[in-house]
Design an enzyme around this catalytic site. Structure first.
Site, PDB file in Angstrom:
ATOM      1  N   ASP A  44       0.835  -1.210   0.000  1.00  0.00           N
ATOM      2  CA  ASP A  44       0.000   0.000   0.000  1.00  0.00           C
ATOM      3  C   ASP A  44       0.869   1.260   0.000  1.00  0.00           C
ATOM      4  O   ASP A  44       0.365   2.376  -0.144  1.00  0.00           O
ATOM      5  CB  ASP A  44      -1.020  -0.005   1.151  1.00  0.00           C
ATOM      6  CG  ASP A  44      -0.389  -0.059   2.528  1.00  0.00           C
ATOM      7  OD1 ASP A  44       0.857  -0.116   2.626  1.00  0.00           O
ATOM      8  OD2 ASP A  44      -1.148  -0.046   3.520  1.00  0.00           O
ATOM      9  N   ASP A  83      -1.207  -6.448  -0.364  1.00  0.00           N
ATOM     10  CA  ASP A  83      -1.283  -5.688   0.893  1.00  0.00           C
ATOM     11  C   ASP A  83      -2.719  -5.205   1.115  1.00  0.00           C
ATOM     12  O   ASP A  83      -3.258  -4.461   0.279  1.00  0.00           O
ATOM     13  CB  ASP A  83      -0.339  -4.489   0.784  1.00  0.00           C
ATOM     14  CG  ASP A  83       0.195  -4.029   2.112  1.00  0.00           C
ATOM     15  OD1 ASP A  83      -0.132  -4.644   3.139  1.00  0.00           O
ATOM     16  OD2 ASP A  83       0.968  -3.046   2.102  1.00  0.00           O
ATOM     17  N   GLU A 181       8.803  -4.510  10.922  1.00  0.00           N
ATOM     18  CA  GLU A 181       9.257  -3.184  10.454  1.00  0.00           C
ATOM     19  C   GLU A 181       9.676  -2.299  11.624  1.00  0.00           C
ATOM     20  O   GLU A 181       9.032  -2.293  12.688  1.00  0.00           O
ATOM     21  CB  GLU A 181       8.117  -2.495   9.669  1.00  0.00           C
ATOM     22  CG  GLU A 181       8.512  -1.094   9.196  1.00  0.00           C
ATOM     23  CD  GLU A 181       7.632  -0.513   8.102  1.00  0.00           C
ATOM     24  OE1 GLU A 181       6.674  -1.178   7.658  1.00  0.00           O
ATOM     25  OE2 GLU A 181       7.935   0.627   7.691  1.00  0.00           O
TER      26      GLU A 181
END
Ligand code: KIV
Length: 263
Positions: A44, A83, A181
């Protein structure tokens, strides 16, 4: 052409060979990346680097489907990851309806959603309904407005433990892999050692089973900001700027098209 990457292959790579993932949003770049990576993520992040929006939140299912269809047309070797946009998996029924769209309207091999243990029930429901799910933990970009910005996660011991608990809960719910992340390397290492599914890091250091980067950062095309974890493998924007300048001046001066480029 290498054989198509399967989920089984990715799971067998854990701890043996690093998994390479990059984003792509179209057929052209997919055809350039396809043979060199195991996974192409239709992230995204395209809402920012492709569409020029300031965060990922406003991308729609229809837009993600359009881009994923384009990617799938040229992803002959790599595994394609879809995503899920913000707001499309807030409860299990809605998540399944949208994940089914991703499977039925594209050739994506799996879907990815952001969230930890609070999303475990949704992951379990999707998994039971034959959807392969990648989790996304640590820094979750879809939280940017709620949290007022992006920040590294897991700096304190309790936050680190919560991320490990997220990973374990997602694996237990049936997630087939995890994106980690924006965490310190020791957090990613503990997560990687705590689960039997592959972990793929972005801004999470070396101790993951693989790495992912956003293509437009990796090749130096996205100039708005550059996080510390991005290594630029090409000076893309300057190369394009030089080329467009040369094209423009040759058109103006009538150096192009000369005899070589004329019927
Ligand atoms: O959308 C995206 O590109 C991502 C990566 C940052 C992992 O989710």
């Amino acid at each position: 052409m290498n054989k198509k990457v399967t989920l089984k292959k990715l799971q067998n790579m854990k701890g043996k060979e690093k998994i390479v993932m990059i984003t792509a949003y179209d057929a052209l770049f997919t055809s350039l990346f396809d043979n060199e990576v195991e996974i192409i993520l239709v992230g995204d992040s395209l809402n920012m680097s492709f569409a020029g929006k300031e965060d990922t939140l406003s991308v729609t299912m229809d837009q993600m489907i359009y881009h994923t269809q384009a990617v799938c047309r040229k992803a002959n070797h790599s595994f394609v990851l879809f995503d899920m946009p913000f707001g499309t998996y807030t409860d299990k029924k809605m998540a399944l309806k949208n994940a089914n769209r991703a499977y039925q309207e594209t050739r994506a091999d799996a879907i990815k959603l952001e969230g930890g243990k609070e999303k475990a029930k949704i992951v379990k429901y999707l998994t039971k309904n034959s959807i392969a799910v990648f989790g996304h933990i640590g820094l979750k970009p879809q939280q940017v407005r709620a949290e007022g910005g992006y920040s590294i996660k897991g700096k304190e011991e309790d936050e680190k433990n919560a991320i490990i608990e997220d990973a374990i809960a997602l694996e237990k719910a049936g997630a087939v892999a995890l994106i980690i992340e924006g965490v310190k390397p020791n957090v990613a290492k503990s997560v990687t050692n705590s689960v039997s599914i592959p972990t793929i890091g972005i801004g999470a250091g070396l101790y993951c089973d693989g790495q992912v980067l956003v293509w437009s950062d990796t090749f130096g095309f996205f100039e708005e900001f550059m996080p510390k974890f991005v290594k630029q493998y090409l000076d893309g924007s300057n190369k394009i700027k030089e080329a467009i300048k040369t094209y423009s001046s040759e058109v103006k001066s009538e150096a192009f098209p000369d005899d070589k480029y004329t019927y």
